[in-house]
Motif scaffolding. Structure first.
Motif, PDB file in Angstrom:
ATOM      1  N   ARG A  75       0.833  -1.211   0.000  1.00 14.55           N
ATOM      2  CA  ARG A  75       0.000   0.000   0.000  1.00 14.55           C
ATOM      3  C   ARG A  75       0.860   1.249   0.000  1.00 14.55           C
ATOM      4  NH1 ARG A  75      -4.723  -0.196   4.372  1.00 14.55           N
ATOM      5  NH2 ARG A  75      -5.119   1.796   3.335  1.00 14.55           N
ATOM      6  N   LEU A  76       1.945   1.226   0.771  1.00 18.80           N
ATOM      7  CA  LEU A  76       2.856   2.370   0.770  1.00 18.80           C
ATOM      8  C   LEU A  76       3.529   2.506  -0.584  1.00 18.80           C
ATOM      9  CD1 LEU A  76       4.599   2.155   4.287  1.00 18.80           C
ATOM     10  CD2 LEU A  76       3.011   3.904   3.473  1.00 18.80           C
ATOM     11  N   TRP A  77       3.950   1.375  -1.160  1.00 12.31           N
ATOM     12  CA  TRP A  77       4.584   1.394  -2.481  1.00 12.31           C
ATOM     13  C   TRP A  77       3.660   2.030  -3.509  1.00 12.31           C
ATOM     14  CZ3 TRP A  77       3.330  -0.537  -7.278  1.00 12.31           C
ATOM     15  CH2 TRP A  77       4.339  -0.527  -8.249  1.00 12.31           C
ATOM     16  N   LYS A  78       2.414   1.596  -3.502  1.00 10.12           N
ATOM     17  CA  LYS A  78       1.451   2.112  -4.468  1.00 10.12           C
ATOM     18  C   LYS A  78       1.230   3.606  -4.260  1.00 10.12           C
ATOM     19  CE  LYS A  78      -1.772  -0.603  -5.856  1.00 10.12           C
ATOM     20  NZ  LYS A  78      -2.975  -1.451  -6.002  1.00 10.12           N
ATOM     21  N   GLY A  79       1.165   4.022  -2.995  1.00  6.71           N
ATOM     22  CA  GLY A  79       0.943   5.437  -2.709  1.00  6.71           C
ATOM     23  C   GLY A  79       2.069   6.315  -3.215  1.00  6.71           C
ATOM     24  N   TYR A  80       3.309   5.898  -2.982  1.00  4.94           N
ATOM     25  CA  TYR A  80       4.452   6.722  -3.390  1.00  4.94           C
ATOM     26  C   TYR A  80       4.785   6.545  -4.870  1.00  4.94           C
ATOM     27  CZ  TYR A  80       5.496   8.225   1.342  1.00  4.94           C
ATOM     28  OH  TYR A  80       5.427   8.819   2.582  1.00  4.94           O
ATOM     29  N   MET A  81       4.808   5.311  -5.332  1.00  3.19           N
ATOM     30  CA  MET A  81       5.230   5.063  -6.708  1.00  3.19           C
ATOM     31  C   MET A  81       4.185   5.497  -7.728  1.00  3.19           C
ATOM     32  SD  MET A  81       7.727   3.897  -8.602  1.00  3.19           S
ATOM     33  CE  MET A  81       8.741   2.639  -7.835  1.00  3.19           C
ATOM     34  N   LEU A  82       2.906   5.266  -7.417  1.00  2.00           N
ATOM     35  CA  LEU A  82       1.874   5.484  -8.424  1.00  2.00           C
ATOM     36  C   LEU A  82       1.067   6.764  -8.230  1.00  2.00           C
ATOM     37  CD1 LEU A  82       0.483   1.841  -8.724  1.00  2.00           C
ATOM     38  CD2 LEU A  82       2.452   2.873  -9.870  1.00  2.00           C
ATOM     39  N   LYS A  83       1.037   7.302  -7.030  1.00  7.08           N
ATOM     40  CA  LYS A  83       0.162   8.443  -6.761  1.00  7.08           C
ATOM     41  C   LYS A  83       0.896   9.785  -6.673  1.00  7.08           C
ATOM     42  CE  LYS A  83      -3.396   5.633  -6.237  1.00  7.08           C
ATOM     43  NZ  LYS A  83      -4.510   5.581  -7.225  1.00  7.08           N
ATOM     44  N   THR A  84       2.174   9.782  -6.335  1.00  3.07           N
ATOM     45  CA  THR A  84       2.879  11.047  -6.102  1.00  3.07           C
ATOM     46  C   THR A  84       3.562  11.613  -7.334  1.00  3.07           C
ATOM     47  OG1 THR A  84       5.016  10.049  -5.544  1.00  3.07           O
ATOM     48  CG2 THR A  84       3.400  10.255  -3.759  1.00  3.07           C
ATOM     49  N   GLY A  85       3.769  10.782  -8.350  1.00  2.00           N
ATOM     50  CA  GLY A  85       4.516  11.228  -9.523  1.00  2.00           C
ATOM     51  C   GLY A  85       5.891  10.593  -9.605  1.00  2.00           C
TER      52      GLY A  85
END
Length: 418
Positions: A352-362
């Motif tokens: 979930r953290l990976w997805k948040g940083y890798m896919l949501k932040t740019g």
């Protein structure tokens, strides 16, 4: 005590008992150098925990502060552990250093670019650029921004509001993402909009071939390691000044990276610098010759508590079950050019953290750009427009982005970890 690389290697091969003896000796030297207040730089990681245990065990009579650098991008396991241990071992001497808050509203990067484009279209660049083409200041774009444009930015949420604590997202927006190591982007302390102006308008750019190649990378990929200074170094140093700290004990080991090995060889266990609040200031690294094996042997021998982060297992690319080796900042991609990198492990341990940083932040989109600039092999990244679309279909594409390792990309994971 200074050593060459050969001697460092010999010291690293010696017994744990010998290394404990050396560490205690160097801690004593650190305390002797203090005229005000010593402190431990604590991260919640295993190395700084062992250092704290050494000091606590061998110098129970000494008074010192413990400064935990809460960057806002800590692993949840490490954050909880650090606070728990801080309460149990540190009490009133345990402090959290946090990034400062914005004192006034600021334009987000997208808004800064739009103001710059408006100035270019209306032939008013002279209002914000120096004669050599560099931006006079970041804030000047906000000063010349027309009122109606500024109101539009507010409606579109393109303003960082006063009172917002500087965080990973603010750093990524204003400076760039922590992609590639400090050897590549560690000197990028200017905000991204300033770099854009330099690359596009400056007449003082170098003609050196290597620098030109680096400039080409910067034009296409928004990178910077300045988040480390803003989220960790600056808050800690500000708190050190407030507490009148003049000696800081660090759990750094030479084996962690080439940079730390070089620093130890040139600076030794006790390195003197200066700070405005106290004059002479000392950095003490008592466990510099230790290795990971030494740390774990010490932990098991003396039943030292440690963050549960290190007990999390995941399957590596060869199908072996391995544990997390390093504590560090979530969302750090400084070693993305290498296999088994920090983000590849994060995808398996904290999806979930990976997805948040890798896919949501740019972050993922910038990594895709890096692959397209430096790619050494065909990848699924070549066929998808954005990271979120690619991540949902094949997240493993980010585990090994297959880029050419040269002088503009070659680096290792050299963030502040333990």
């Amino acid at each position: 005590m200074f050593m060459n690389f050969s001697n460092i290697s010999k010291e690293q091969k010696k017994s744990l008992d010998y290394k404990i003896e050396v560490a205690v000796r160097e801690i004593k030297e650190g305390f002797s150098a203090s005229k005000h207040h010593p402190a431990i730089a604590f991260s919640g990681g295993k190395d700084s925990t062992v250092l704290w245990h050494l000091i606590k065990t061998h110098f129970p009579e000494k008074q010192y502060y413990i400064i935990f650098g809460n960057t806002g991008v800590e692993f949840p396991e490490s954050l909880n552990f650090a606070r728990k241990l801080g309460e149990e071992w540190g009490g009133d001497d345990f402090f959290e250093a946090q990034p400062e808050k914005l004192k006034k509203d600021e334009l987000k990067y997208e808004a800064q670019c739009e103001v710059l484009k408006w100035l270019e279209d209306t032939k008013q660049l002279d209002l914000v650029l120096k004669k050599d083409g560099k931006l006079k200041s970041t804030g000047i774009l906000q000063k010349v921004c027309p009122a109606e444009m500024y109101e539009d930015f507010k409606r579109r949420n393109l303003i960082w509001k006063a009172g917002t604590r500087k965080n990973y997202f603010w750093c990524a927006d204003q400076y760039g993402y922590p992609i590639l190591g400090k050897a590549v982007s560690g000197k990028l302390t200017a905000r991204r909009i300033n770099i854009d102006c330099f690359l596009k308008y400056s007449t003082s750019a170098s003609e050196d071939p290597e620098l030109l190649e680096y400039y080409d990378l910067l034009r296409q990929v928004k990178i910077s390691n300045h988040c480390c200074a803003i989220l960790k170094k600056e808050p800690s140093e500000k708190l050190q000044a407030k507490l009148m700290v003049d000696v800081i004990f660090k759990g750094l080991m030479a084996c962690e990276s080439q940079m730390r090995n070089l620093n130890f060889a040139t600076r030794g266990y006790l390195f003197q610098s200066e700070r405005p609040h106290c004059g002479d200031f000392f950095h003490c690294s008592p466990i510099a010759i230790w290795t990971d094996d030494d740390i774990w042997e010490y932990i098991h021998r003396y039943d030292v508590p440690y963050s549960p982060l290190y007990d999390i297992e995941y399957e590596d690319e060869k199908g072996r079950m391995v544990k997390i080796k390093r504590n560090g900042c979530v969302g750090c991609a400084t070693d993305i050019a290498f296999k088994n990198n920090h983000m590849a492990a994060l995808r398996k341990t904290h999806p979930r953290l990976w997805k948040g940083y890798m896919l949501k932040t740019g972050l993922g989109n910038e990594i895709m750009k890096l692959h397209r600039v430096k790619g050494s092999k065909i990848s699924k990244m070549d066929y998808f427009k954005d990271a979120e679309q690619l991540g949902e279909i094949s997240p493993c594409a980010f585990d090994d982005i297959g880029i050419v390792k040269d002088k503009t990309t070659m680096s290792e994971y050299d963030g502040d970890v333990d």
